[in-house]
Design a protein around this motif. Structure first.
Motif, PDB file in Angstrom:
ATOM      1  N   ASP A  75       0.852  -1.183   0.000  1.00 58.90           N
ATOM      2  CA  ASP A  75       0.000   0.000   0.000  1.00 58.90           C
ATOM      3  C   ASP A  75       0.894   1.242   0.000  1.00 58.90           C
ATOM      4  OD1 ASP A  75      -1.753   2.070   0.583  1.00 58.90           O
ATOM      5  OD2 ASP A  75      -3.064   0.762   1.765  1.00 58.90           O
ATOM      6  N   PRO A  76       0.815   2.086  -1.047  1.00 57.68           N
ATOM      7  CA  PRO A  76       1.741   3.224  -1.125  1.00 57.68           C
ATOM      8  C   PRO A  76       1.559   4.210   0.024  1.00 57.68           C
ATOM      9  CG  PRO A  76       0.114   3.301  -2.910  1.00 57.68           C
ATOM     10  CD  PRO A  76      -0.051   1.980  -2.240  1.00 57.68           C
ATOM     11  N   LEU A  77       0.397   4.130   0.706  1.00 54.64           N
ATOM     12  CA  LEU A  77       0.199   5.066   1.817  1.00 54.64           C
ATOM     13  C   LEU A  77       1.234   4.866   2.918  1.00 54.64           C
ATOM     14  CD1 LEU A  77      -3.635   5.480   2.375  1.00 54.64           C
ATOM     15  CD2 LEU A  77      -1.999   7.062   1.355  1.00 54.64           C
ATOM     16  N   PHE A  78       1.685   3.616   3.090  1.00 52.31           N
ATOM     17  CA  PHE A  78       2.715   3.377   4.110  1.00 52.31           C
ATOM     18  C   PHE A  78       3.949   4.218   3.815  1.00 52.31           C
ATOM     19  CE2 PHE A  78       0.474  -0.725   4.903  1.00 52.31           C
ATOM     20  CZ  PHE A  78       0.237  -0.521   6.247  1.00 52.31           C
ATOM     21  N   VAL A  79       4.358   4.201   2.542  1.00 53.18           N
ATOM     22  CA  VAL A  79       5.536   4.965   2.164  1.00 53.18           C
ATOM     23  C   VAL A  79       5.253   6.468   2.282  1.00 53.18           C
ATOM     24  CG1 VAL A  79       7.204   5.372   0.334  1.00 53.18           C
ATOM     25  CG2 VAL A  79       6.175   3.121   0.591  1.00 53.18           C
ATOM     26  N   LEU A  80       3.991   6.837   1.991  1.00 52.33           N
ATOM     27  CA  LEU A  80       3.675   8.269   1.925  1.00 52.33           C
ATOM     28  C   LEU A  80       3.446   8.914   3.289  1.00 52.33           C
ATOM     29  CD1 LEU A  80       1.446   8.457  -1.257  1.00 52.33           C
ATOM     30  CD2 LEU A  80       3.743   9.360  -0.933  1.00 52.33           C
ATOM     31  N   ILE A  81       2.919   8.135   4.252  1.00 53.72           N
ATOM     32  CA  ILE A  81       2.547   8.763   5.528  1.00 53.72           C
ATOM     33  C   ILE A  81       3.718   9.524   6.180  1.00 53.72           C
ATOM     34  CG2 ILE A  81       1.902   8.224   7.925  1.00 53.72           C
ATOM     35  CD1 ILE A  81      -0.255   6.375   6.781  1.00 53.72           C
ATOM     36  N   PRO A  82       4.907   8.917   6.299  1.00 53.08           N
ATOM     37  CA  PRO A  82       6.002   9.690   6.892  1.00 53.08           C
ATOM     38  C   PRO A  82       6.337  10.940   6.076  1.00 53.08           C
ATOM     39  CG  PRO A  82       6.586   7.367   6.734  1.00 53.08           C
ATOM     40  CD  PRO A  82       5.324   7.551   5.957  1.00 53.08           C
ATOM     41  N   ILE A  83       6.191  10.835   4.751  1.00 48.41           N
ATOM     42  CA  ILE A  83       6.510  11.991   3.905  1.00 48.41           C
ATOM     43  C   ILE A  83       5.455  13.083   4.095  1.00 48.41           C
ATOM     44  CG2 ILE A  83       6.725  12.737   1.503  1.00 48.41           C
ATOM     45  CD1 ILE A  83       7.868   9.886   0.971  1.00 48.41           C
ATOM     46  N   LEU A  84       4.189  12.675   4.119  1.00 43.83           N
ATOM     47  CA  LEU A  84       3.106  13.638   4.369  1.00 43.83           C
ATOM     48  C   LEU A  84       3.276  14.291   5.729  1.00 43.83           C
ATOM     49  CD1 LEU A  84       0.176  11.440   3.051  1.00 43.83           C
ATOM     50  CD2 LEU A  84       0.814  13.666   2.119  1.00 43.83           C
ATOM     51  N   ASP A  85       3.742  13.494   6.689  1.00 45.09           N
ATOM     52  CA  ASP A  85       3.916  13.989   8.043  1.00 45.09           C
ATOM     53  C   ASP A  85       4.970  15.104   8.084  1.00 45.09           C
ATOM     54  OD1 ASP A  85       3.435  14.112  10.739  1.00 45.09           O
ATOM     55  OD2 ASP A  85       4.953  12.594  11.231  1.00 45.09           O
ATOM     56  N   THR A  86       6.063  14.927   7.345  1.00 48.05           N
ATOM     57  CA  THR A  86       7.107  15.964   7.328  1.00 48.05           C
ATOM     58  C   THR A  86       6.619  17.195   6.566  1.00 48.05           C
ATOM     59  OG1 THR A  86       8.224  14.118   6.272  1.00 48.05           O
ATOM     60  CG2 THR A  86       9.594  15.613   7.540  1.00 48.05           C
ATOM     61  N   CYS A  87       5.855  16.960   5.483  1.00 51.44           N
ATOM     62  CA  CYS A  87       5.451  18.061   4.614  1.00 51.44           C
ATOM     63  C   CYS A  87       4.528  19.067   5.304  1.00 51.44           C
ATOM     64  CB  CYS A  87       4.717  17.532   3.385  1.00 51.44           C
ATOM     65  SG  CYS A  87       5.839  16.854   2.187  1.00 51.44           S
ATOM     66  N   ARG A  88       3.649  18.559   6.163  1.00 44.23           N
ATOM     67  CA  ARG A  88       2.646  19.485   6.708  1.00 44.23           C
ATOM     68  C   ARG A  88       3.272  20.448   7.710  1.00 44.23           C
ATOM     69  NH1 ARG A  88      -0.760  15.841  11.114  1.00 44.23           N
ATOM     70  NH2 ARG A  88       1.036  14.605  11.730  1.00 44.23           N
ATOM     71  N   ARG A  89       4.468  20.132   8.236  1.00 43.66           N
ATOM     72  CA  ARG A  89       5.172  20.982   9.218  1.00 43.66           C
ATOM     73  C   ARG A  89       4.244  21.363  10.366  1.00 43.66           C
ATOM     74  NH1 ARG A  89       7.506  24.818   4.890  1.00 43.66           N
ATOM     75  NH2 ARG A  89       8.544  23.298   3.593  1.00 43.66           N
ATOM     76  N   LYS A  90       3.721  20.336  11.021  1.00 42.01           N
ATOM     77  CA  LYS A  90       2.803  20.560  12.130  1.00 42.01           C
ATOM     78  C   LYS A  90       3.572  21.109  13.329  1.00 42.01           C
ATOM     79  CE  LYS A  90      -0.571  18.120  14.925  1.00 42.01           C
ATOM     80  NZ  LYS A  90      -1.133  16.817  15.289  1.00 42.01           N
ATOM     81  N   THR A  91       3.001  22.102  14.005  1.00 41.49           N
ATOM     82  CA  THR A  91       3.600  22.622  15.236  1.00 41.49           C
ATOM     83  C   THR A  91       2.575  22.524  16.339  1.00 41.49           C
ATOM     84  OG1 THR A  91       2.882  24.834  14.682  1.00 41.49           O
ATOM     85  CG2 THR A  91       5.126  24.248  14.036  1.00 41.49           C
ATOM     86  N   SER A  92       2.979  22.894  17.555  1.00 44.56           N
ATOM     87  CA  SER A  92       2.067  22.745  18.692  1.00 44.56           C
ATOM     88  C   SER A  92       0.840  23.637  18.537  1.00 44.56           C
ATOM     89  CB  SER A  92       2.816  23.050  19.990  1.00 44.56           C
ATOM     90  OG  SER A  92       3.489  24.284  19.871  1.00 44.56           O
ATOM     91  N   ASP A  93       0.980  24.784  17.851  1.00 46.08           N
ATOM     92  CA  ASP A  93      -0.200  25.649  17.751  1.00 46.08           C
ATOM     93  C   ASP A  93      -0.809  25.722  16.340  1.00 46.08           C
ATOM     94  OD1 ASP A  93       2.084  28.311  18.561  1.00 46.08           O
ATOM     95  OD2 ASP A  93       1.871  27.176  16.703  1.00 46.08           O
ATOM     96  N   SER A  94      -0.312  24.902  15.427  1.00 38.68           N
ATOM     97  CA  SER A  94      -0.938  24.908  14.105  1.00 38.68           C
ATOM     98  C   SER A  94      -0.978  23.490  13.566  1.00 38.68           C
ATOM     99  CB  SER A  94      -0.131  25.819  13.170  1.00 38.68           C
ATOM    100  OG  SER A  94       0.115  25.175  11.938  1.00 38.68           O
ATOM    101  N   ASN A  95      -2.024  23.179  12.828  1.00 39.20           N
ATOM    102  CA  ASN A  95      -2.138  21.843  12.263  1.00 39.20           C
ATOM    103  C   ASN A  95      -1.320  21.678  11.002  1.00 39.20           C
ATOM    104  OD1 ASN A  95      -3.593  20.388  14.083  1.00 39.20           O
ATOM    105  ND2 ASN A  95      -5.573  21.116  13.320  1.00 39.20           N
ATOM    106  N   GLY A  96      -0.645  22.750  10.598  1.00 36.68           N
ATOM    107  CA  GLY A  96       0.260  22.635   9.467  1.00 36.68           C
ATOM    108  C   GLY A  96      -0.323  23.145   8.163  1.00 36.68           C
ATOM    109  N   LEU A  97       0.392  22.878   7.084  1.00 35.83           N
ATOM    110  CA  LEU A  97       0.100  23.456   5.783  1.00 35.83           C
ATOM    111  C   LEU A  97      -0.619  22.478   4.859  1.00 35.83           C
ATOM    112  CD1 LEU A  97       3.751  24.712   5.248  1.00 35.83           C
ATOM    113  CD2 LEU A  97       1.867  26.098   6.145  1.00 35.83           C
ATOM    114  N   PHE A  98      -1.455  23.050   3.992  1.00 39.37           N
ATOM    115  CA  PHE A  98      -2.021  22.270   2.895  1.00 39.37           C
ATOM    116  C   PHE A  98      -1.080  22.379   1.706  1.00 39.37           C
ATOM    117  CE2 PHE A  98      -5.803  22.774   5.445  1.00 39.37           C
ATOM    118  CZ  PHE A  98      -6.516  21.601   5.201  1.00 39.37           C
ATOM    119  N   ILE A  99      -0.771  21.262   1.082  1.00 43.34           N
ATOM    120  CA  ILE A  99       0.209  21.276  -0.006  1.00 43.34           C
ATOM    121  C   ILE A  99      -0.314  20.442  -1.172  1.00 43.34           C
ATOM    122  CG2 ILE A  99       2.595  20.665  -0.639  1.00 43.34           C
ATOM    123  CD1 ILE A  99       3.328  20.942   2.268  1.00 43.34           C
ATOM    124  N   PRO A 100      -0.125  20.905  -2.393  1.00 48.04           N
ATOM    125  CA  PRO A 100      -0.528  20.083  -3.537  1.00 48.04           C
ATOM    126  C   PRO A 100       0.333  18.827  -3.674  1.00 48.04           C
ATOM    127  CG  PRO A 100       0.529  22.114  -4.269  1.00 48.04           C
ATOM    128  CD  PRO A 100       0.365  22.229  -2.792  1.00 48.04           C
TER     129      PRO A 100
END
Lengths: 285, 259
Positions: A75-100
């Motif tokens: 399932d490619p989602l396994f490979v993608l989840i860690p990448i999506l996790d880094t991309c959103r740049r979540k911080t303690s006070d923001s849920n992060g960014l939307f990215i294409p």
């Protein structure tokens, strides 16, 4: 010429598309691992190697590398989840960014990453674990959503659990725990834990902890820790298998036991506690 | 080609008797200077080093260095066939796979010829540095043998402490304790019974009595034994037959507080 021998599930339609080997970060360890892309499907490679004791006969030639590569869909989602996790740049006070998606799959660190965009229904899959927004331009942007990931994982686990008995390899994992003396509740928990361990081979430890917290392991918790570790950890299972292999009697005639002289027999009983080996005092020549 | 003739065959017999109690297989390394052997016991806490000097043989021919790998037990069985007064000749031809031994009786009326199969032994060789010992004690080899035997009944280990006043062997066991103190004697007339101590600083070290007793199997080689000690250094027990043979044992000290 050097080749590799693959075995792969025969697709519904016989495909002539050649295999494309790509390097992506392993979702759990982050180390670069080889995957195969074919027919818009991502395939995982498992190398079966018999400690270089085998070779292949191909036509009239011999290939000394006797390992066998197993290709299975992942399932490619396994490979993608860690990448999506880094991309959103979540911080303690923001849920992060939307990215294409094309920015998520940008190939700066892993040049092969953009190739994943050809995967079947990739946008739909990503949508399962992400919040989506449609921009004015019609472009869709994604941001990983932890709750959606958990829901997706729970679905995966319940799916495996419901088919648990149809997988021989799964049944083997819990074989020695599988007897009538164990009550149903414990039996269920053992299966659940084994399933989680398998799925979590593919995600960072953080997700495993989150997942374990969701499920209830009361009955298992009462069991001795050592028992459960053997029962539910696939890694341990493999370790035990190898150990069993090692105790096989060595090939060839057993080495002749040296006969000790009287003096040596006495010394064999000497208490050498606190005595360092002479090699610690004198260097080897 | 290697050939060595030893008129005092008993020396070789005694050396073998001593070494075979510590080691099973070893290489006799033959070179221009003589025949040497270095080997460790199974636990690698003790080492024996033997030198049979070329001068002790007549004649001694060795045109290239050759290792003679032998099972010491087997060699000892063959050497037992030699009389104490026999002359022993060792010979190895260029193929180097057997050791020929020739025993001649003193009256030249009995000849024994034996062959020993040699083997390849892969042994580590340790470089033993020149050491400045804190204490060097020379005493009668018979006395040392007796001390080790006596104290073995009391304990597994003995502490040897050397001061200007003398050398003290102390054993503490479950049944009780034993102490033997030897004072250095100045009298010349006592000969081999005298004890001499050369001291730069006092030492107190503990050793396994089973190993020390093992070393005393070399006592027939020499009237005297030399014990060389320094803190945190292996003990050297040396039996020296000036003219032809030198047998040295090294033993790691017991360090109690390293648990």
């Amino acid at each position: 010429m050097h080749g590799w021998i693959f075995i792969k599930e025969y697709g519904k339609e016989n495909s002539n598309e050649s295999l494309l080997s790509i390097r992506l970060p392993h979702p759990r360890t982050g180390q670069a691992v080889r995957y195969i892309l074919q027919d818009q499907t991502l395939l995982e490679i498992r190398k079966l190697d018999c400690e270089s004791q085998r070779s292949w006969f191909i036509g009239s030639t011999v290939q000394s590398d006797g390992s066998l590569f197993c290709l299975t869909p992942i399932d490619p989602l396994f490979v993608l989840i860690p990448i999506l996790d880094t991309c959103r740049r979540k911080t303690s006070d923001s849920n992060g960014l939307f990215i294409p998606l094309e920015d998520i799959l940008d190939g700066e660190q892993y040049p092969s990453l953009p190739k994943l965009s050809v995967l079947n229904n990739i946008e739909k899959y990503v949508g399962w674990v992400c919040d989506c927004q449609v921009m004015n331009s019609g472009k869709v942007v994604f941001r990983l959503n932890d709750e959606k990931v958990m829901a997706w994982l729970k679905l995966k686990i319940s799916h495996i659990l419901s088919n648990f008995d149809s997988f021989n390899s799964l049944k083997q994992l819990i074989q020695h725990m599988n007897n009538d003396s164990i009550d149903d509740r414990l039996q269920k928990e053992i299966r659940l834990k084994a399933t989680i361990e398998i799925v979590m081979e593919y995600l960072p430890l953080l997700w495993r902890e989150r997942l374990m917290a969701v499920y209830n392991f009361d009955a298992l918790g009462r069991l001795e820790v050592s028992n459960t570790q053997i029962a539910d950890n696939p890694a341990d299972y493999y370790a035990r298998k190898t150990m069993r292999k090692e105790v096989l009697p060595p090939k060839g005639p057993p080495t002749k036991k040296q006969k000790l002289s009287t003096g040596q027999a006495v010394l064999a009983k000497a208490n050498i506690k606190g005595m360092k080996k002479l090699t610690t005092f004198f260097a080897k020549k | 080609m290697f050939e060595a003739r030893l008129s005092q065959g008993s020396v070789l017999k005694k050396v073998l008797e001593a070494v075979k109690e510590l080691v099973t297989d070893a290489n006799f390394d033959c070179s221009e200077t003589g025949i040497s052997l270095q080997a460790m016991d199974n636990s690698h806490v003790a080492l024996v080093s033997v030198l049979l000097k070329a001068d002790g043989f007549d004649p001694y021919t060795c045109d290239r260095n050759i290792p003679l790998g032998v099972n010491l037990g087997s060699l000892n069985k063959i050497l037992k066939c030699a009389g104490n007064e026999d002359t022993i000749t060792l010979k190895v031809d260029d193929t180097g796979d057997t050791l020929n031994l020739l025993f001649e009786s003193q009256n030249n009326d009995r000849f024994g010829e034996y062959e020993l199969k040699l083997m390849d032994i892969d042994q580590e060789h340790l470089g033993i540095p020149e050491t400045e010992y804190d204490a060097i004690v020379v005493l009668s080899s018979g006395e040392f043998q007796r001390i080790c035997r006596d104290l073995s009944g009391i304990s597994e280990s003995v502490s040897i402490s050397v001061t200007k006043e003398g050398v003290r062997f102390q054993a503490k066991g479950e049944v009780g304790t034993g102490n033997i103190t030897l004072r250095p004697s100045s009298s010349v007339d006592k000969g081999s019974e005298s004890v001499s101590i050369k001291l730069t600083s006092p030492v107190d070290l503990t050793f396994s009595l089973k190993y020390l007793s093992n070393f005393t199997k070399a006592a027939p080689l020499s009237d005297k034994v030399t014990l060389c000690m320094a803190t945190n250094t292996p003990l050297l027990v040396e039996y020296n037959m000036e003219e032809c043979a030198l047998v040295r044992y090294y033993l790691a000290p017991k360090i109690e507080d390293e648990e």
